[in-house]
Design an enzyme around this catalytic site. Sequence first.
Site, PDB file in Angstrom:
ATOM      1  N   ASP A  30       0.863  -1.192   0.000  1.00 46.43           N
ATOM      2  CA  ASP A  30       0.000   0.000   0.000  1.00 46.43           C
ATOM      3  C   ASP A  30       0.900   1.243   0.000  1.00 46.43           C
ATOM      4  O   ASP A  30       2.112   1.153  -0.222  1.00 46.43           O
ATOM      5  CB  ASP A  30      -1.008  -0.047   1.162  1.00 46.43           C
ATOM      6  N   CYS A  44       2.784  -3.580   3.970  1.00 50.48           N
ATOM      7  CA  CYS A  44       1.943  -2.432   4.335  1.00 50.48           C
ATOM      8  C   CYS A  44       2.556  -1.840   5.598  1.00 50.48           C
ATOM      9  O   CYS A  44       3.765  -2.029   5.823  1.00 50.48           O
ATOM     10  CB  CYS A  44       0.465  -2.821   4.481  1.00 50.48           C
ATOM     11  N   THR A  80       2.059  -2.556   8.851  1.00 47.25           N
ATOM     12  CA  THR A  80       2.438  -3.632   9.773  1.00 47.25           C
ATOM     13  C   THR A  80       2.663  -4.966   9.067  1.00 47.25           C
ATOM     14  O   THR A  80       3.199  -5.896   9.675  1.00 47.25           O
ATOM     15  CB  THR A  80       1.313  -3.869  10.801  1.00 47.25           C
ATOM     16  N   HIS A 103       8.068 -25.448   7.207  1.00 54.37           N
ATOM     17  CA  HIS A 103       6.985 -26.184   7.869  1.00 54.37           C
ATOM     18  C   HIS A 103       5.599 -25.865   7.320  1.00 54.37           C
ATOM     19  O   HIS A 103       4.736 -26.725   7.306  1.00 54.37           O
ATOM     20  CB  HIS A 103       6.976 -25.877   9.374  1.00 54.37           C
ATOM     21  N   HIS A 129       4.450 -32.334   8.041  1.00 54.87           N
ATOM     22  CA  HIS A 129       3.830 -31.014   7.896  1.00 54.87           C
ATOM     23  C   HIS A 129       2.675 -31.032   6.902  1.00 54.87           C
ATOM     24  O   HIS A 129       1.766 -30.213   6.987  1.00 54.87           O
ATOM     25  CB  HIS A 129       4.875 -29.990   7.466  1.00 54.87           C
TER      26      HIS A 129
HETATM   27  C1  RB5 Z   1      -2.368   2.269   6.672  1.00 50.77           C
HETATM   28  O1  RB5 Z   1      -2.458   3.374   7.490  1.00 50.77           O
HETATM   29  C2  RB5 Z   1      -2.174   1.017   7.530  1.00 50.77           C
HETATM   30  O2  RB5 Z   1      -3.339   0.732   8.228  1.00 50.77           O
HETATM   31  C3  RB5 Z   1      -1.735  -0.161   6.682  1.00 50.77           C
HETATM   32  O3  RB5 Z   1      -0.555   0.165   6.025  1.00 50.77           O
HETATM   33  C4  RB5 Z   1      -1.463  -1.464   7.413  1.00 50.77           C
HETATM   34  O4  RB5 Z   1      -0.574  -1.260   8.458  1.00 50.77           O
HETATM   35  C5  RB5 Z   1      -2.620  -2.248   7.807  1.00 50.77           C
HETATM   36  O5  RB5 Z   1      -2.520  -3.368   8.328  1.00 50.77           O
END
Ligand code: RB5
Length: 148
Positions: free
Chosen positions: A8, A65, A67, A98, A133
């Site tokens: 993203d 993204c 996280t 695995h 597995h």
């Molecule tokens: C965008 O602000 C953020 O929510 C996205 O990049 C991501 O971390 C979502 O899981």
Amino acid sequence: MIIGIGNDHVGVELKEHIKKYLEDKGHTVKDFGAYTTERTDYPIYGKAVADAVISGECEYGVLICGTGVGISLAANKVKGIRAVVCSEPYTARLCRQHNNANIIAFGARVIGPATAEMIVDEFFSATYEGERHQKRLDLIKKIEDGEM
Ligand code: RB5
């Protein structure tokens, strides 16, 4: 290898770094966007890379993204995808050995480029071990198919 990559708006910079890193190692990288930092929605790119892996257009995927969570959740909604969000190299290796993961995801707000390099190195050098597995992956498939 042919690798699909997607991200993203938060993941653009780290995507460019990892894309070049993988290309320098001899991989072919297909970039499914996003291409700019204009605000967008991670499910679009998670789905695009997941579809490319399932169709065989790409062998594996890399998703980024903020996280790594949202984009991996989206990818995992596509049948046959095993996307793993990961912030250290040990899990990156083991999720191939695995869990036969076919997509690795990480967060541009969580790790830096050097850790991301280690993660893709482990992910793309490890091999699925099968045997005990496989039974577990077959059970996951049963859940996916509504059979358990
Ligand atoms: C965008 O602000 C953020 O929510 C996205 O990049 C991501 O971390 C979502 O899981």
